[in-house]
Scaffold this motif. Structure first.
Motif, PDB file in Angstrom:
ATOM      1  N   VAL A   1       0.840  -1.206   0.000  1.00  0.00           N
ATOM      2  CA  VAL A   1       0.000   0.000   0.000  1.00  0.00           C
ATOM      3  C   VAL A   1       0.871   1.249   0.000  1.00  0.00           C
ATOM      4  CG1 VAL A   1      -1.995  -1.122   1.020  1.00  0.00           C
ATOM      5  CG2 VAL A   1      -0.297  -0.096   2.518  1.00  0.00           C
ATOM      6  N   LEU A   2       1.977   1.213   0.732  1.00  0.00           N
ATOM      7  CA  LEU A   2       2.899   2.354   0.699  1.00  0.00           C
ATOM      8  C   LEU A   2       3.501   2.517  -0.694  1.00  0.00           C
ATOM      9  CD1 LEU A   2       4.674   1.765   4.116  1.00  0.00           C
ATOM     10  CD2 LEU A   2       3.339   3.800   3.527  1.00  0.00           C
ATOM     11  N   ALA A   3       3.828   1.384  -1.316  1.00  0.00           N
ATOM     12  CA  ALA A   3       4.397   1.459  -2.659  1.00  0.00           C
ATOM     13  C   ALA A   3       3.380   2.025  -3.645  1.00  0.00           C
ATOM     14  CB  ALA A   3       4.863   0.079  -3.112  1.00  0.00           C
ATOM     15  N   ALA A   4       2.114   1.602  -3.513  1.00  0.00           N
ATOM     16  CA  ALA A   4       1.084   2.103  -4.423  1.00  0.00           C
ATOM     17  C   ALA A   4       0.931   3.613  -4.299  1.00  0.00           C
ATOM     18  CB  ALA A   4      -0.243   1.407  -4.130  1.00  0.00           C
ATOM     19  N   ARG A   5       0.873   4.096  -3.056  1.00  0.00           N
ATOM     20  CA  ARG A   5       0.722   5.549  -2.888  1.00  0.00           C
ATOM     21  C   ARG A   5       1.984   6.274  -3.333  1.00  0.00           C
ATOM     22  NH1 ARG A   5      -0.595   8.343   2.870  1.00  0.00           N
ATOM     23  NH2 ARG A   5       1.610   7.796   3.203  1.00  0.00           N
ATOM     24  N   GLY A   6       3.120   5.688  -3.057  1.00  0.00           N
ATOM     25  CA  GLY A   6       4.372   6.313  -3.478  1.00  0.00           C
ATOM     26  C   GLY A   6       4.465   6.460  -4.981  1.00  0.00           C
ATOM     27  N   HIS A   7       3.999   5.446  -5.719  1.00  0.00           N
ATOM     28  CA  HIS A   7       4.018   5.556  -7.179  1.00  0.00           C
ATOM     29  C   HIS A   7       3.070   6.645  -7.657  1.00  0.00           C
ATOM     30  CE1 HIS A   7       6.734   2.390  -8.395  1.00  0.00           C
ATOM     31  NE2 HIS A   7       6.206   1.591  -7.500  1.00  0.00           N
TER      32      HIS A   7
ATOM     33  N   ALA B   1       6.824  10.831  -2.276  1.00  0.00           N
ATOM     34  CA  ALA B   1       7.062   9.486  -2.815  1.00  0.00           C
ATOM     35  C   ALA B   1       8.253   8.836  -2.117  1.00  0.00           C
ATOM     36  CB  ALA B   1       7.303   9.571  -4.318  1.00  0.00           C
ATOM     37  N   LEU B   2       9.318   9.610  -1.936  1.00  0.00           N
ATOM     38  CA  LEU B   2      10.495   9.063  -1.249  1.00  0.00           C
ATOM     39  C   LEU B   2      10.169   8.707   0.205  1.00  0.00           C
ATOM     40  CD1 LEU B   2      13.395  11.310  -2.588  1.00  0.00           C
ATOM     41  CD2 LEU B   2      13.146   8.849  -2.901  1.00  0.00           C
TER      42      LEU B   2
ATOM     43  N   LEU C   1       9.946   1.005  -5.613  1.00  0.00           N
ATOM     44  CA  LEU C   1       9.327   2.336  -5.583  1.00  0.00           C
ATOM     45  C   LEU C   1      10.399   3.416  -5.573  1.00  0.00           C
ATOM     46  CD1 LEU C   1       7.214   4.521  -5.183  1.00  0.00           C
ATOM     47  CD2 LEU C   1       7.104   3.884  -2.765  1.00  0.00           C
ATOM     48  N   ARG C   2      11.380   3.264  -4.695  1.00  0.00           N
ATOM     49  CA  ARG C   2      12.403   4.319  -4.598  1.00  0.00           C
ATOM     50  C   ARG C   2      13.194   4.419  -5.899  1.00  0.00           C
ATOM     51  NH1 ARG C   2      16.345   4.414   0.547  1.00  0.00           N
ATOM     52  NH2 ARG C   2      17.423   2.781  -0.623  1.00  0.00           N
ATOM     53  N   ALA C   3      13.432   3.279  -6.548  1.00  0.00           N
ATOM     54  CA  ALA C   3      14.120   3.320  -7.841  1.00  0.00           C
ATOM     55  C   ALA C   3      13.307   4.109  -8.862  1.00  0.00           C
ATOM     56  CB  ALA C   3      14.364   1.897  -8.344  1.00  0.00           C
ATOM     57  N   SER C   4      11.979   3.916  -8.857  1.00  0.00           N
ATOM     58  CA  SER C   4      11.131   4.668  -9.788  1.00  0.00           C
ATOM     59  C   SER C   4      11.194   6.161  -9.514  1.00  0.00           C
ATOM     60  CB  SER C   4       9.680   4.180  -9.689  1.00  0.00           C
ATOM     61  OG  SER C   4       9.572   2.844 -10.104  1.00  0.00           O
ATOM     62  N   VAL C   5      11.256   6.524  -8.234  1.00  0.00           N
ATOM     63  CA  VAL C   5      11.352   7.956  -7.886  1.00  0.00           C
ATOM     64  C   VAL C   5      12.673   8.519  -8.395  1.00  0.00           C
ATOM     65  CG1 VAL C   5      11.376   9.642  -6.025  1.00  0.00           C
ATOM     66  CG2 VAL C   5       9.856   7.659  -5.880  1.00  0.00           C
ATOM     67  N   TRP C   6      13.753   7.778  -8.192  1.00  0.00           N
ATOM     68  CA  TRP C   6      15.048   8.273  -8.692  1.00  0.00           C
ATOM     69  C   TRP C   6      14.998   8.454 -10.201  1.00  0.00           C
ATOM     70  CZ3 TRP C   6      16.713  10.195  -4.686  1.00  0.00           C
ATOM     71  CH2 TRP C   6      16.996   9.532  -3.504  1.00  0.00           C
ATOM     72  N   MET C   7      14.317   7.570 -10.913  1.00  0.00           N
ATOM     73  CA  MET C   7      14.211   7.721 -12.365  1.00  0.00           C
ATOM     74  C   MET C   7      13.431   8.981 -12.717  1.00  0.00           C
ATOM     75  SD  MET C   7      15.963   5.493 -13.877  1.00  0.00           S
ATOM     76  CE  MET C   7      15.349   5.717 -15.547  1.00  0.00           C
TER      77      MET C   7
ATOM     78  N   PRO D   1      19.524   8.136 -12.553  1.00  0.00           N
ATOM     79  CA  PRO D   1      19.504   6.704 -12.887  1.00  0.00           C
ATOM     80  C   PRO D   1      20.520   5.880 -12.108  1.00  0.00           C
ATOM     81  CG  PRO D   1      20.454   7.998 -14.682  1.00  0.00           C
ATOM     82  CD  PRO D   1      19.877   8.976 -13.709  1.00  0.00           C
ATOM     83  N   ASP D   2      21.630   6.468 -11.691  1.00  0.00           N
ATOM     84  CA  ASP D   2      22.613   5.688 -10.936  1.00  0.00           C
ATOM     85  C   ASP D   2      22.027   5.235  -9.601  1.00  0.00           C
ATOM     86  OD1 ASP D   2      24.407   6.017 -12.986  1.00  0.00           O
ATOM     87  OD2 ASP D   2      25.425   7.723 -12.072  1.00  0.00           O
ATOM     88  N   LYS D   3      21.327   6.133  -8.920  1.00  0.00           N
ATOM     89  CA  LYS D   3      20.667   5.762  -7.659  1.00  0.00           C
ATOM     90  C   LYS D   3      19.572   4.734  -7.915  1.00  0.00           C
ATOM     91  CE  LYS D   3      21.434  10.068  -5.071  1.00  0.00           C
ATOM     92  NZ  LYS D   3      20.763  11.216  -4.389  1.00  0.00           N
ATOM     93  N   ALA D   4      18.839   4.920  -9.021  1.00  0.00           N
ATOM     94  CA  ALA D   4      17.779   3.969  -9.358  1.00  0.00           C
ATOM     95  C   ALA D   4      18.357   2.573  -9.568  1.00  0.00           C
ATOM     96  CB  ALA D   4      17.043   4.437 -10.610  1.00  0.00           C
ATOM     97  N   LEU D   5      19.482   2.496 -10.263  1.00  0.00           N
ATOM     98  CA  LEU D   5      20.075   1.191 -10.547  1.00  0.00           C
ATOM     99  C   LEU D   5      20.501   0.496  -9.258  1.00  0.00           C
ATOM    100  CD1 LEU D   5      20.841  -0.717 -12.823  1.00  0.00           C
ATOM    101  CD2 LEU D   5      23.071   0.422 -12.934  1.00  0.00           C
ATOM    102  N   ALA D   6      21.033   1.255  -8.309  1.00  0.00           N
ATOM    103  CA  ALA D   6      21.442   0.651  -7.038  1.00  0.00           C
ATOM    104  C   ALA D   6      20.239   0.057  -6.307  1.00  0.00           C
ATOM    105  CB  ALA D   6      22.139   1.706  -6.169  1.00  0.00           C
ATOM    106  N   ASP D   7      19.118   0.777  -6.295  1.00  0.00           N
ATOM    107  CA  ASP D   7      17.934   0.278  -5.595  1.00  0.00           C
ATOM    108  C   ASP D   7      17.312  -0.916  -6.305  1.00  0.00           C
ATOM    109  OD1 ASP D   7      17.743   1.677  -3.244  1.00  0.00           O
ATOM    110  OD2 ASP D   7      16.526   3.295  -4.052  1.00  0.00           O
ATOM    111  N   VAL D   8      17.252  -0.863  -7.627  1.00  0.00           N
ATOM    112  CA  VAL D   8      16.617  -1.979  -8.326  1.00  0.00           C
ATOM    113  C   VAL D   8      17.497  -3.222  -8.250  1.00  0.00           C
ATOM    114  CG1 VAL D   8      17.484  -1.604 -10.682  1.00  0.00           C
ATOM    115  CG2 VAL D   8      15.183  -2.479 -10.336  1.00  0.00           C
TER     116      VAL D   8
END
Length: 944
Positions: A291-297, A308-309, A328-334, A339-346
């Motif tokens: 549910v947190l991920a859904a709202r964050g997106h 979102a973060l 979710l956090r990777a999507s926010v970084w994107m 993208p570097d932060k996103a890649l680390a999270d994903v």
């Protein structure tokens, strides 16, 4: 054009939920934990009942799990009790009655040894093996369970699920059919078959099963929720909302039902209701990772990145072993262009759940944005091997985009065909393919696909944006703006709509409107590098170099790897003679793309301007090595060697340049100079004769030849003759004046300006009438740069030298008009008309007279009757073949109050401009205006 965007978190893989457990996202079975005294269970652990008949207590109610294994998620642990969740059942149970999924195979191995005829143990091990993608073993367990109990309906359902994972959909459906035959009154079995059908886009049959499931148990909220999700997949949000409303009436505590309903509101662009449902889901399950991920997106898609973060980090904190928070956090970084932060999270999410197709697909998207298309293709392919539901269509589209981006266009089209086989009514597939066609340059097919997507879903924002982008490329700017504006209305918080519309306004030279849209993008997303880069270009076009530089700097702060923005900034430095600063950017450009010969050539020119000839030579040498036709680079290096007095190497380069381009007069002259310095007069003579054959000797003869060649359209040969004239008579202003004219014909404004400056500088103390043309032409160059204060004195000088010079009079009128000095402009046009000068200036001045008297903001200067007369004269002079003149006549009729005649004129003009899309737009604009019985005014800010 923007690629179709990833959306994570709101999508619930219900076929997985029905058969094996809750929606995707909880911690994997790889977590430590067991039950019954093995290792301590913890929140997020996936578990399966050790035996059939698990008793789950929910408040005052107790329920018994069916004789069929299902995956529960541990939501909390309190003493020897665990709170469990499954889409069809939730509550507390004894920790001793469940086993963690990571221990399930070993546990049920032992059970099967003790009880080899127990079907439940076989099915439970099949479930665990399916979860670990050990599909052959899972299928064998299902086969054995069915052999042991051939009438156990849910065993067939389990085997169907395994076969779905193996992409054996026909066999899976056969098992579902058998399960329904054996247990026609089991609502869960009906629902399982229904969603298998829905996931194959067989909506009618699937919904029939779901409706039967509800009939069998009309008070079960899950049936309504599942059918609501099916309607949502079918793009019928109203029906979906009705079912989800009913589900919430029966069970208002179901947080996932709120998430599904929020998806419906989002599809209907009712964002306030969507957020209210997401907030309610979080209120009821404040530590629920999904549910947190859904709202964050939701927050991320609406550029509310801080919120979102916060949701992402809360999800990670409360469920550190759950991949959803990291995704979710990777999507926010994107969204924030990091993208570097996103890649680390994903990567972290995939480590937690290596078989989660959403994680692999998101990593593929990160690679896609980073233009690492080989890795993107690999991740999308792996994700598709894991995804058996409707998420496949989205993944196929992304795979197609990456394949096309790396040049595999035919393969990309094959992936789109596969996506449409899944669901021929899915607008997202058509919208994505529209984008791929657009990037491939097939704008007609792009528009056709986007239009089909909009037929299926009139509110498909991505289709509107893709169609707007292709219409823009086709030059249909008005229609592109209309689509982009509609996309903005659907989602005013999405930057893509404003970016697309800004590009269209830029194409119409409406810089202020384009900048306003880009300002809005930056307000929504202060870390949008493309918005800063485009705004920098617009500021540069407006002559605001400092603002352009500031925006280029900001764009590169956000995305230091943006090649085009860095090139633009380097050119800004170069144009401002800041060669050291330009060198820094050119160095970085070469580091990013070592094969960029344009950057390398300009870096050489920077070195040359700074006096470092050796470095300039080194760069040009590298250009020559890489360029398949290096004639220009060889000539440039020859000139550099000449500056170094390295005559042998200079000669060698001019020889090679002339071998590639024997008609290069400049290289011939330069080589002649080298021969002169080497004291080789015979070779010098031969080169000069060769140059003469291209057009050089006595300046008067050469000027005559130049005029003759220019009249025949042989502009390069005419320039060669003019060059020779200047060489032979460097003190004659006429040589420079005519060579300036040749440069104008070649659209080389810089050289034309230099020659006119040289011609005027050589004028004697008394004004020379023959230089009237030079003054008038230099004024035109100043006008092109909007340097009106410099242009006006030149036009005055031209008219003083030739009072009957229609060119100077006409263009001085245009200058006054551009400065909105309409009275002075009319005086000049009137003088041209009074002199009855030859066409085309006579007709052009008649047209400008009419235009001012029709559209001028000053009512005292407007004269509809006189405007009609002047415009008619202009049209007759041009035999009614000049569409612009006819639209001016239309404006004159409108000013005179005859709107019917005005409309007929515009329609006549439009018939002449079938291949001129800009004029078509102008005609369409005037038609709309005149049909509203409104005359045109210059204050409308439409370029005439």
């Amino acid at each position: 054009m923007t690629p179709i965007r990833h959306v994570y978190g709101l999508c619930v893989a219900l076929s997985v939920a029905i058969c094996t457990g809750p929606p995707p996202g909880p911690a994997r079975a790889d977590d430590d934990g067991g039950g019954g005294g093995d290792a301590k269970l913890r929140a997020g652990t996936q578990v399966v009942p050790r035996s059939p008949g698990l008793v789950v207590k929910d408040g005052e109610r107790s329920s018994t799990a069916p004789a069929f294994p299902r995956i529960f998620v541990v939501e909390a642990v309190k003493g020897d009790r665990v709170r469990l969740f499954h889409w069809a059942q939730k509550g507390t149970a004894s920790a001793a009655d469940v086993v963690a999924m990571n221990r399930a195979i070993a546990y049920f191995d032992g059970r099967i040894k003790e009880h080899p005829k127990e079907a439940y143990a076989r099915l439970a091990r099949a479930l665990a093996r399916t979860d670990r993608r050990e599909l052959d073993g899972a299928l064998a367990d299902c086969d054995e369970a069915i052999r042991l109990e051939p009438k156990l309906a849910r065993a067939y359902s389990m085997r169907a699920r395994v076969r779905e994972h193996r992409h054996e959909l026909d066999r899976a459906m056969a098992d579902h059919d058998e399960a329904v035959r054996l247990a026609p009154d089991d609502p869960t079995i009906r629902a399982m078959r229904g969603f298998c059908l829905v996931y194959q886009a067989k909506y009618d049959a699937g919904l029939k099963d779901l409706e039967e499931s509800i009939r069998l148990d009309p008070k079960c909220p899950d049936g309504y929720r599942v059918r609501g999700s099916a309607w949502l997949h079918r793009h019928e949000p109203d029906r979906a909302i009705a079912d989800l409303d009913r589900a919430l009436e029966l069970d208002p505590t179901d947080s996932y039902c709120y998430i599904e309903r929020a998806r419906c509101w989002s599809n209907r662009h009712e964002d306030a209701k969507a957020l209210a449902d997401l907030n309610e889901a979080v209120r009821r399950d404040p530590e629920g990772g999904q549910v947190l991920a859904a709202r964050g997106h939701y927050f991320a898609r609406h550029s509310r990145f801080d919120e979102a973060l916060r949701d992402a980090e809360t999800a990670i904190r409360v469920r550190p072993a759950d991949s959803d928070g990291y995704l979710l956090r990777a999507s926010v970084w994107m969204s924030r262009n990091e993208p570097d932060k996103a890649l680390a999270d994903v990567d972290r999410a995939i480590k937690l759940n290596p078989r989660n197709p959403r994680g692999l697909s998101l990593r593929g998207y990160v690679y896609q944005v980073r233009e690492d298309h080989d890795r993107a293709v690999a991740d999308y392919t792996q994700a598709l091997a894991l995804e058996v539901g409707q998420g496949r269509a989205d993944m196929l589209c992304h795979l197609a985009e990456s394949l096309a981006a790396r040049g595999d266009f035919d393969a990309a089209m094959g992936e789109y065909r596969d996506a449409l086989k899944l669901d021929a009514r899915e607008p997202m597939v058509f919208a994505s393919r529209a984008g791929t066609y657009g990037r491939h340059g097939d704008y007609d097919k792009s528009v056709a696909d986007a239009t089909e997507a909009l037929r299926l879903d009139p509110k498909c924002q991505n289709a509107l944006l893709q169609r707007a982008g292709s219409l823009y490329m086709k030059g249909r700017l008005s229609k592109a703006i209309a689509d982009a504006t509609e996309a903005i209305k659907l989602d005013p918080l999405d930057p893509d709509g404003y970016m697309t519309r800004a590009a269209c306004y830029y194409g119409r030279l409406q810089y202020a409107r384009a900048i306003a849209d880009l300002d809005h993008v930056i307000k929504l997303n202060p870390r949008h590098p493309e918005a800063f880069a485009r705004r920098a270009e617009l500021h540069f076009r407006q002559g605001k170099a400092d603002r352009a530089m500031a925006d280029a700097n900001r764009a590169l702060e956000i995305d230091p790897k943006d090649h085009s923005t860095r090139m633009a900034r380097a050119m800004l430095f170069f144009g401002k003679d800041q060669y050291n600063e330009a060198l820094v950017d050119f160095d970085e450009l070469m580091r990013q793309k070592p094969d960029d010969t344009q950057a390398l050539t300009y870096r050489a020119l920077c070195h040359q301007r700074l006096g470092d000839i050796r470095k300039a030579i080194a760069d040009v040498t590298e250009v020559i090595r890489r360029d398949p036709n290096p004639a220009y680079a060889l000539s440039l290096r020859g000139s550099l060697y000449a500056l170094e007095r390295d005559l042998d190497r200079a000669l060698a380069d001019f020889n090679r340049a002339l071998k590639l381009n024997p008609a290069d007069a400049t290289s011939l002259l330069n080589r002649a100079q080298i021969y002169s310095q080497r004291n080789e007069p015979e070779k010098e003579r031969l080169d000069l004769e060769a140059a003469a054959r291209l057009g050089m000797k006595d300046f008067r003869v050469h000027l005559s030849r130049a005029r003759n060649l220019a009249g025949k359209g042989e502009i390069d040969k005419a320039l060669a003759q003019a060059d020779e004239a200047v060489k032979l008579a460097p003190d004659q202003s006429a040589c420079y004046a005519y060579r300036g004219y040749i440069h104008l014909l070649r659209d080389d404004d810089e050289k034309a300006m230099a020659d006119y400056n040289a011609a005027i500088a050589r004028e004697g103390k008394r004004p020379e009438p023959q230089l009237a043309h030079a003054y008038a032409s230099r004024a035109l160059l100043y006008l092109k740069k909007s340097q009106y204060d410099k242009a006006l004195p030149d036009l005055d000088a031209a008219i003083a030298r030739d009072p009957k010079g229609e060119d100077a009079l006409h263009y001085r009128g245009r200058l006054h008009e551009a400065k909105r000095e309409f009275r002075e402009a009319l005086a000049d046009y009137d003088e041209v008309v009074r002199l009855k000068c030859a066409d085309p200036m006579y007709a052009a001045s008649c047209e400008r007279q009419a235009w001012i008297r029709s559209a001028c903001p000053d009512a005292l200067l407007r004269d509809g009757k006189g405007a009609v007369a002047s415009a008619t004269e202009a049209c007759e002079r041009t035999k009614w073949q000049n569409a612009q003149f006819i639209t001016t006549l239309a404006a004159a009729h409108a000013e005179a109050g005859d709107f019917d005649a005005a409309i007929k004129d515009v329609e006549k003009a439009r018939a002449l401009v079938k291949d001129d899309e800009k004029m078509e737009e102008w005609c369409d604009y005037l038609l709309d205006l005149f049909r509203q019985q409104e005359p045109y005014r210059l204050s409308d800010q439409i370029d005439s």
